[in-house]
Enzyme design. Sequence first.
Site, PDB file in Angstrom:
ATOM      1  N   CYS A 128     -23.145  19.396  12.211  1.00 41.51           N
ATOM      2  CA  CYS A 128     -22.645  20.493  13.053  1.00 41.51           C
ATOM      3  C   CYS A 128     -23.749  21.337  13.686  1.00 41.51           C
ATOM      4  CB  CYS A 128     -21.696  21.380  12.257  1.00 41.51           C
ATOM      5  SG  CYS A 128     -20.177  20.521  11.804  1.00 41.51           S
TER       6      CYS A 128
ATOM      7  N   HIS B  77     -21.392  19.682  19.737  1.00 46.46           N
ATOM      8  CA  HIS B  77     -20.240  18.787  19.632  1.00 46.46           C
ATOM      9  C   HIS B  77     -19.003  19.539  20.086  1.00 46.46           C
ATOM     10  CE1 HIS B  77     -20.317  21.019  15.848  1.00 46.46           C
ATOM     11  NE2 HIS B  77     -19.016  20.778  15.734  1.00 46.46           N
TER      12      HIS B  77
ATOM     13  N   HIS C 158     -14.589  20.166  20.325  1.00 47.67           N
ATOM     14  CA  HIS C 158     -13.317  20.152  19.610  1.00 47.67           C
ATOM     15  C   HIS C 158     -12.187  20.442  20.577  1.00 47.67           C
ATOM     16  CE1 HIS C 158     -15.087  20.256  15.589  1.00 47.67           C
ATOM     17  NE2 HIS C 158     -15.886  21.235  16.005  1.00 47.67           N
TER      18      HIS C 158
ATOM     19  N   HIS D  17     -13.371  24.635  28.158  1.00 46.28           N
ATOM     20  CA  HIS D  17     -14.411  23.832  28.812  1.00 46.28           C
ATOM     21  C   HIS D  17     -15.711  24.606  29.000  1.00 46.28           C
ATOM     22  CE1 HIS D  17     -11.046  21.141  29.463  1.00 46.28           C
ATOM     23  NE2 HIS D  17     -11.944  20.190  29.654  1.00 46.28           N
TER      24      HIS D  17
ATOM     25  N   GLU E 118      -9.801  23.530  14.001  1.00 46.59           N
ATOM     26  CA  GLU E 118     -10.963  22.903  14.608  1.00 46.59           C
ATOM     27  C   GLU E 118     -10.649  21.431  14.884  1.00 46.59           C
ATOM     28  OE1 GLU E 118     -15.257  24.087  13.455  1.00 46.59           O
ATOM     29  OE2 GLU E 118     -14.789  22.249  12.352  1.00 46.59           O
TER      30      GLU E 118
END
Length: 142
Positions: A23, A27, A29, A71, A129
Amino acid sequence: MYIISIKESFDAAHFLKDHGGKCANIHGHRWTVEAEVTAENVETEGKSRGMVVDFADLKDALKDETDRMDHCLIYEAGSLFPETLAALGKEGFRLVEFVGRPTAENMARFFFDRLAEKGFPVSAVTVFETPRNKATYRRDPA
């Protein structure tokens, strides 16, 4: 006690500086935010008569908040070099600075506080998440 809840989702990337595991890397989600509102009684007058709150009003308030994070890259304040932020901005990337680590736990508190500031009787906010990993913030009644 009446309890109502709504859900909104958004897609965003984050990373956890100094995490020591996967993490720590950027990345993404599909975040889902569920807000729960409670009341002892329903409204007795006006457009919300017979309701705890109008679902549409609560949904609009939560959607305003989740749309701000949709986004984008959510990053902890102070976790990126100023040069990195400048380069990402120059490339046109949307960045959202977050006070504290952008964990599901901290995001649950963030959305809770935002809805409470807008006057909703929020009892809990849960941030997923992933479909199987979630964190809930619930303020103890005073």
